[in-house]
Design a protein around this motif. Structure first.
Motif, mmCIF file in Angstrom:
data_model
loop_
_atom_site.group_PDB
_atom_site.id
_atom_site.type_symbol
_atom_site.label_atom_id
_atom_site.label_comp_id
_atom_site.label_asym_id
_atom_site.label_seq_id
_atom_site.Cartn_x
_atom_site.Cartn_y
_atom_site.Cartn_z
ATOM 1 N N ILE A 1 2.596 -1.459 3.473
ATOM 2 C CA ILE A 1 1.378 -1.721 2.612
ATOM 3 C C ILE A 1 0.405 -1.824 3.397
ATOM 4 O O ILE A 1 0.060 -2.863 4.165
ATOM 5 N N HIS A 2 -0.842 -1.091 3.310
ATOM 6 C CA HIS A 2 -1.893 -1.263 3.751
ATOM 7 C C HIS A 2 -2.922 -2.324 3.439
ATOM 8 O O HIS A 2 -3.412 -3.121 3.742
ATOM 9 N N ASP A 3 -2.780 -2.163 1.930
ATOM 10 C CA ASP A 3 -3.572 -3.081 1.167
ATOM 11 C C ASP A 3 -2.917 -3.213 -0.160
ATOM 12 O O ASP A 3 -2.483 -2.226 -0.820
ATOM 13 N N ALA A 4 -3.149 -4.441 -0.865
ATOM 14 C CA ALA A 4 -2.760 -4.660 -2.179
ATOM 15 C C ALA A 4 -3.434 -5.614 -2.996
ATOM 16 O O ALA A 4 -4.094 -6.623 -2.243
ATOM 17 N N TRP B 1 -1.910 0.461 -1.681
ATOM 18 C CA TRP B 1 -2.258 1.338 -0.833
ATOM 19 C C TRP B 1 -1.202 1.527 0.312
ATOM 20 O O TRP B 1 -1.055 0.303 1.021
ATOM 21 N N LEU B 2 -0.582 2.634 0.586
ATOM 22 C CA LEU B 2 0.401 2.535 1.575
ATOM 23 C C LEU B 2 -0.051 3.214 2.819
ATOM 24 O O LEU B 2 -0.887 4.168 2.619
ATOM 25 N N ASP B 3 0.426 3.162 4.172
ATOM 26 C CA ASP B 3 0.068 3.654 5.304
ATOM 27 C C ASP B 3 0.971 4.895 5.440
ATOM 28 O O ASP B 3 1.872 4.943 4.699
ATOM 29 N N ALA C 1 3.160 0.332 -9.314
ATOM 30 C CA ALA C 1 2.162 0.835 -8.507
ATOM 31 C C ALA C 1 2.867 1.706 -7.156
ATOM 32 O O ALA C 1 2.404 2.449 -7.029
ATOM 33 N N VAL C 2 3.648 0.750 -6.886
ATOM 34 C CA VAL C 2 4.540 1.300 -5.565
ATOM 35 C C VAL C 2 5.153 2.631 -5.992
ATOM 36 O O VAL C 2 4.883 3.642 -5.219
ATOM 37 N N GLU C 3 5.770 2.597 -7.100
ATOM 38 C CA GLU C 3 6.579 3.687 -7.457
ATOM 39 C C GLU C 3 5.554 5.009 -7.647
ATOM 40 O O GLU C 3 6.024 6.207 -7.330
ATOM 41 N N LYS D 1 -1.836 6.864 0.779
ATOM 42 C CA LYS D 1 -1.098 7.139 -0.668
ATOM 43 C C LYS D 1 -1.521 5.795 -1.400
ATOM 44 O O LYS D 1 -1.304 4.540 -1.107
ATOM 45 N N SER D 2 -1.877 5.926 -2.753
ATOM 46 C CA SER D 2 -2.103 4.633 -3.657
ATOM 47 C C SER D 2 -1.691 5.007 -4.742
ATOM 48 O O SER D 2 -1.231 5.827 -5.365
#
Lengths: 291, 165
Positions: free
Chosen positions: A212-215, A205-207, A285-287, A180-181
């Motif tokens: 957070i996988h990457d930010a 990018w969430l796992d 971005a997270v939302e 998910k991004s």
């Protein structure tokens, strides 16, 4: 009356022909796409060339947005309006639409291009910040073929890029990562459509677990070129996103950037904005990644 | 250099300097002074004309760039003595005071109505956000565009009824 210094006008009909002209004319020539950054500079005599090569006829060849499974490719002649109006692009990278809404005005957006914006290499330029945020790479073509450089390599200083006198920027490539991004852009400007006092882009990018996988965060107008901040990425990776994490990222942004005091604001105010806009765009971005 | 540009359906071939801006080509070379020349910095929008169907700020386009393309200016709006509905709207609703921004406003708003025949106030304000009215008559401009939208829709309906009968 503001008029550029005299020059010879040439019109390119293909990328290869444009490169041929550049090979022949060397540093005395410059490519012009939409012209909404370059022509004002030429009117003020901040930029002077013996030859101007109009590449607007290359829109058919270089005006596209192609969405692949692991990469989005955007042609350098894609105009701001096309970037703004593309629902497919907004779906994958909403940061583009956020940014395009605050770039100049609708009429200017009919002309200005992605490639022109990046090649202008203005430290306050919005799409450079977007491309920095998304870890884009730039495809540069010359007589001997293509080379691909990162955004960090592309901008070598204010108004300076890695594109040589006999080369042309043809495409921007943006990696699409799994999971998910979400992404977002925010800008503080003195008046609608102006250059940024400071602006920030964020992508996350969430796992599977929602961690957070990457930010990535990209800032404009707080250094010689748009700035990516690896320290923020490192601090955020592996954590569950929350307000305290955004605060930490904002603090890193304020401390890592290098703004200067000018008519748009003091360095102190710009650091405050870098902090605030980093938090704001990460939150958004997270939302978006969660929805 | 030589350039051939079609303006309001008429083809013109002229000898120009490469650095000549489209706004000056229209006003000085062709004598079409309906297009106004304002800020010179692509901020005010009074110089807006269409190039290949898209509104552009002609102070930031070279005349040479318009070579082989079709330009439409404010002179190309009216059909003889009959005003375009957008012009009539500005007339009916006091959409101009000093008139300096009017040619650019008309060209932008005509384009808006072609793309979106029933725009909201917000959409109209967004469309003209790259243009400045120095008399600050924005509310009247918005009303003028709405007048044109409503009357164009009515005219289209009347036409449909006439065809049906």
């Amino acid at each position: 009356m503001q008029v550029p210094a005299p020059f010879e006008y040439e019109r390119a009909t293909s990328v290869d022909q444009a490169i041929g002209l550049l090979e022949r004319l060397g540093s005395s020539a410059r490519l012009v796409a939409g012209g909404h950054s370059l022509l004002p500079m030429m009117k003020l005599r901040l930029a002077n060339f013996e030859y101007l090569i109009d590449i607007n006829d290359l829109h058919g060849e270089l005006g596209y947005i192609r969405l692949g499974a692991d990469e989005v490719r955007i042609g350098a002649m894609t105009r701001h309006r096309e970037l703004l109006e593309s629902d497919a692009l907004a779906q994958v990278f909403p940061v583009f639409r956020d940014a395009e809404k605050v770039i100049a005005d609708p009429i200017v957006r009919n002309r200005g291009t992605l490639g022109g914006s990046l090649c202008q290499a203005d430290p306050s330029e919005d799409l450079s910040a977007v491309c920095t945020t998304l870890d884009a790479s730039c495809v540069i073509r010359g007589a001997n073929g293509e080379r691909v450089v990162s955004m960090e390599e592309f901008h070598v200083g204010p108004y300076e890029t890695a594109v040589a006198d006999n080369e042309i920027l043809t495409e921007i490539r943006i990696p699409v990562k799994s999971g998910k991004s979400g992404s977002a852009y925010a800008k503080v400007e003195r008046r609608a459509g102006d250059w940024a006092v400071v602006s920030a882009g964020a992508a996350i990018w969430l796992d599977d677990k929602g961690h957070i996988h990457d930010a990535r965060v990209g800032l404009a107008a707080v250094g010689p070129n748009t700035t990516g901040i690896p320290e923020i990425s490192a601090a955020l990776r592996g954590h569950e996103p929350d307000e305290s994490l955004f605060e930490l990222a904002g603090a890193i942004a304020a401390r890592s950037c290098d703004p200067s005091t000018d008519t748009r604001g003091s360095a102190e105010y710009k650091r405050h904005l870098a902090d605030e806009l980093t938090r704001r765009t990460l939150r958004k971005a997270v939302e978006r990644a969660r929805s | 250099m030589q350039v051939t540009v079609t303006v309001n359906g008429v083809e013109y071939t002229k000898e120009i300097e490469g650095r000549l801006l489209l706004v000056h080509f229209l006003r000085d070379t062709l004598g079409l002074t309906g297009t106004h020349w304002g800020c010179d910095t692509s901020n005010c929008g009074t110089c807006v004309v269409w190039m290949d169907g898209e509104p552009v700020k002609s102070c930031t386009v070279l005349a040479a760039m318009a070579g082989g393309r079709e330009v439409r200016t404010v002179e190309g709006l009216a059909n003889g003595a009959e005003l375009d509905p957008i012009q009539e709207g500005f007339r009916q609703c006091h959409g101009l005071q000093c008139g300096f921004c009017t040619p650019g406003m008309l060209m932008t708003c005509r384009h808006l109505l072609d793309k979106n025949p029933d725009p909201t106030e917000g959409e109209i304000r967004e469309a003209i956000s790259g243009q400045i009215c120095r008399c600050t008559g924005y509310s009247s401009i918005v009303r003028s565009v709405r007048w044109a939208a409503v009357h164009e829709a009515e005219a289209a309906e009347t036409k449909e009824e006439a065809v049906a009968q």
